[in-house]
Scaffold this active site. Structure first.
Site, mmCIF file in Angstrom:
data_model
loop_
_atom_site.group_PDB
_atom_site.id
_atom_site.type_symbol
_atom_site.label_atom_id
_atom_site.label_comp_id
_atom_site.label_asym_id
_atom_site.label_seq_id
_atom_site.Cartn_x
_atom_site.Cartn_y
_atom_site.Cartn_z
ATOM 1 N N TYR A 184 0.863 -1.140 0.015
ATOM 2 C CA TYR A 184 0.064 0.033 -0.008
ATOM 3 C C TYR A 184 0.982 1.055 -0.118
ATOM 4 C CZ TYR A 184 -3.636 -3.226 1.533
ATOM 5 O OH TYR A 184 -4.448 -4.317 1.370
ATOM 6 N N HIS A 241 -4.434 5.964 -1.626
ATOM 7 C CA HIS A 241 -5.103 5.762 -0.446
ATOM 8 C C HIS A 241 -4.111 6.147 0.422
ATOM 9 C CE1 HIS A 241 -9.091 5.100 1.048
ATOM 10 N NE2 HIS A 241 -9.037 3.833 1.347
ATOM 11 N N ASN A 285 -13.871 5.160 4.193
ATOM 12 C CA ASN A 285 -14.206 4.267 5.366
ATOM 13 C C ASN A 285 -13.392 4.801 6.462
ATOM 14 O OD1 ASN A 285 -16.152 2.651 3.978
ATOM 15 N ND2 ASN A 285 -14.373 1.412 3.030
#
Length: 187
Positions: A15, A20, A112
């Protein structure tokens, strides 16, 4: 005076450079500019930055995005930081790439990480920096897009945007949300 500066992202090398994880990258740039190193701690990696008599606790939650609220609540309680001294850095699909927007509160807009913070804190009244990542993806490919890497031309522009984000964070801690919004949202 203490402040909790939270950069949202996901832990793990897969990631690391994704859209993100721009919250992590903003905090990494802020820490690096002051020769600070994050240390792993409960619910995240932290470091302390001193700015003109203020203490900024920089937090990169290790809870993964969807449980970010647990880290925020823990560090607010541990460091006795009031809600008005919390500042969250988050990626935003609704803003064009590189657009930086400061807000004193707001909905989670389907994010989220923000959704969980709001759920855990019981309010959406915490300040945030929305970092635009654009929405250049085909229908149904949103997850792949946010978990994808920036385009080379975007990556070239990131250092200046990260530096600007650091200025915004310092302004929030030194001058407050209103002055920071007035100064940075119009540019």
């Amino acid at each position: 005076m203490k402040y909790l500066i939270v950069g949202l992202g996901n832990i793990g090398s897969e990631y690391e450079m994704t859209r993100h994880n721009i919250g992590f990258r903003v905090l990494d740039a802020l820490a690096k500019a002051s020769n600070l190193v994050f240390t792993d701690s409960r619910y995240g990696a932290i470091c302390e930055l001193k700015v003109k008599g203020r203490t900024l606790i920089l937090l990169k939650p290790s809870t993964y995005m969807n449980l970010s609220g647990n880290a925020v609540r823990y560090w607010m309680q541990t460091e006795k930081i009031p809600l008005e001294h919390v500042f969250v850095v988050v990626d935003d699909l609704a803003l064009p790439f590189g657009t930086l927007r400061v807000k004193p509160r707001g909905s989670d807009a389907g994010h989220n990480g923000l959704k969980h913070i709001q759920q855990i804190l019981g309010t959406d009244s915490y300040s945030r920096l929305r970092f635009g990542i654009g929405d250049d993806y085909p229908k149904g490919m949103q997850v792949d897009y946010v978990l994808g890497k920036f385009k080379p031309e975007e990556e070239e522009q990131l250092p200046a945007k990260l530096e600007r984000s650091a200025e915004i964070i310092k302004s929030f801690c030194l001058s407050g949300i209103q002055i920071t919004m007035n100064h940075f949202n119009n540019k």
